[in-house]
Motif scaffolding. Structure first.
Motif, short mmCIF file in Angstrom:
data_model
loop_
_atom_site.label_atom_id
_atom_site.label_comp_id
_atom_site.label_asym_id
_atom_site.label_seq_id
_atom_site.Cartn_x
_atom_site.Cartn_y
_atom_site.Cartn_z
N TYR A 42 60.69 88.97 88.30
CA TYR A 42 61.74 89.94 87.99
C TYR A 42 62.99 89.63 88.80
O TYR A 42 62.89 89.14 89.93
CB TYR A 42 61.28 91.36 88.32
CG TYR A 42 60.03 91.79 87.59
CD1 TYR A 42 58.78 91.52 88.13
CD2 TYR A 42 60.10 92.42 86.36
CE1 TYR A 42 57.63 91.87 87.47
CE2 TYR A 42 58.94 92.80 85.69
CZ TYR A 42 57.71 92.52 86.25
OH TYR A 42 56.56 92.88 85.58
N GLN A 44 66.48 91.53 90.25
CA GLN A 44 67.12 92.82 90.48
C GLN A 44 68.48 92.62 91.13
O GLN A 44 68.58 92.07 92.23
CB GLN A 44 66.26 93.74 91.35
CG GLN A 44 66.85 95.15 91.45
CD GLN A 44 66.00 96.10 92.27
OE1 GLN A 44 65.33 95.72 93.21
NE2 GLN A 44 66.02 97.38 91.89
N PRO A 50 65.09 96.53 88.00
CA PRO A 50 64.68 95.14 87.81
C PRO A 50 64.72 94.76 86.33
O PRO A 50 64.72 95.61 85.44
CB PRO A 50 63.24 95.12 88.34
CG PRO A 50 63.14 96.31 89.22
CD PRO A 50 64.05 97.34 88.62
N LEU A 52 62.81 91.87 83.66
CA LEU A 52 61.76 90.87 83.50
C LEU A 52 62.36 89.52 83.11
O LEU A 52 63.13 89.42 82.16
CB LEU A 52 60.75 91.31 82.44
CG LEU A 52 59.63 90.33 82.09
CD1 LEU A 52 58.70 90.14 83.28
CD2 LEU A 52 58.86 90.80 80.86
N TYR A 55 56.85 86.04 82.21
CA TYR A 55 55.53 86.64 82.26
C TYR A 55 54.49 85.57 81.95
O TYR A 55 54.83 84.47 81.51
CB TYR A 55 55.40 87.83 81.30
CG TYR A 55 55.71 87.54 79.84
CD1 TYR A 55 57.02 87.53 79.37
CD2 TYR A 55 54.69 87.30 78.94
CE1 TYR A 55 57.30 87.27 78.04
CE2 TYR A 55 54.95 87.03 77.61
CZ TYR A 55 56.26 87.03 77.17
OH TYR A 55 56.53 86.76 75.83
N TYR A 93 61.64 89.05 92.52
CA TYR A 93 60.31 89.49 92.92
C TYR A 93 59.25 88.87 91.99
O TYR A 93 59.46 88.78 90.77
CB TYR A 93 60.18 91.01 92.78
CG TYR A 93 61.07 91.83 93.68
CD1 TYR A 93 62.32 92.26 93.25
CD2 TYR A 93 60.65 92.20 94.96
CE1 TYR A 93 63.14 93.03 94.06
CE2 TYR A 93 61.47 92.98 95.78
CZ TYR A 93 62.71 93.38 95.32
OH TYR A 93 63.52 94.15 96.12
N GLN A 95 55.19 89.51 90.78
CA GLN A 95 54.22 90.60 90.71
C GLN A 95 52.95 90.09 90.04
O GLN A 95 53.02 89.39 89.02
CB GLN A 95 54.74 91.79 89.89
CG GLN A 95 53.77 92.97 89.85
CD GLN A 95 53.97 93.88 88.65
OE1 GLN A 95 54.55 93.50 87.64
NE2 GLN A 95 53.50 95.12 88.78
#
Lengths: 113, 121
Positions: A42, A44, A50, A52, A55, A93, A95
């Motif tokens: 992500y 921000q 944030p 995306l 993925y 970031y 995740q």
């Protein structure tokens, strides 16, 4: 809980140069039954939610410029910005969504050198 | 266009309660898992809770388990977060977030603008 770490904390890159951010998980986030890494990236920007970028560790979200790419598998992942633009200044970031709680890394701030 | 509009934030005393709402539009709400993610002032992102589509399974971060409850009303396209026994460390911007798929085990592809919760006496 899976602990996510990122390096570096701060990255200063010249315009047009490559930026590389690393993300490491404390255990594998590769799901063997479908061979997918349950990891996202992500971006921000200040004062914004944030966004995306990536993925399944390497699939670019629709509308994301192709200078952004993700790679890696298992526990080690990389986000690469191939040619840094001024609008890429942000915190990035990673995740994991392999197991709950779906933990984030601490973030990497990207700035212009 | 996906829109997520949070409401319900504000100033609350330690030990108090608050209920956040997220009005969703622009997609078939009942078909997607939803999350709450928070960000303390000047800090990073923290996943708080998730609720899956279809089976309605719910998950929580350890820091809020037993105090927060996530729920959804698919007839009204609204996501909720009931927050009880609030602590100073719960102070944060709370984001409503749409998961990419119906399963909870996926990333977030859309975020609201967030609502600020401040826990202070």
């Amino acid at each position: 809980d899976i602990v996510m770490t990122q390096s570096p904390d701060l990255l200063a890159v010249s315009l047009g140069e490559r930026a590389t951010i690393n993300c490491k998980s404390s255990q594998s986030v590769l799901y063997s039954s479908n061979n997918k890494n349950y990891l996202g990236w992500y971006q921000q920007k200040p004062g914004q939610p944030p966004k995306l970028l990536i993925y399944w560790a390497s699939t670019r979200e629709s509308g994301v410029p192709d200078r952004f790419s993700g790679s890696g598998s298992g526990t080690d992942f990389t986000l690469t910005i191939s040619s840094l633009q001024a609008e890429d200044v942000a915190v990035y970031y990673c995740q994991q969504y392999y197991s709950t709680p779906f933990t984030f890394g601490p973030g990497t701030k990207v700035d212009i050198k | 266009e996906v829109q997520l509009l949070e409401s319900g934030g504000g100033l609350v005393q330690p030990g108090g309660s608050l209920r956040l709402s997220c009005a969703a539009s622009g997609f078939t709400f009942r078909s997607y898992a939803m999350n709450w993610v928070r960000q303390a002032p000047g800090k990073g992102l923290e996943w708080v809770s998730g609720i899956c589509a279809n089976d309605g399974n719910t998950y929580y971060a350890g820091s809020v388990k037993g105090r927060f409850t996530i729920s959804r009303d698919d007839s009204k396209n609204i996501l909720y977060l009931q927050m009880n026994t609030l602590r100073a460390e719960d102070t944060a911007v709370y984001y409503c977030a749409k998961v990419t798929f119906s399963t909870c085990y996926a990333g977030v592809d859309n975020w609201g603008q967030g609502t600020l919760v401040t826990v202070s006496s």
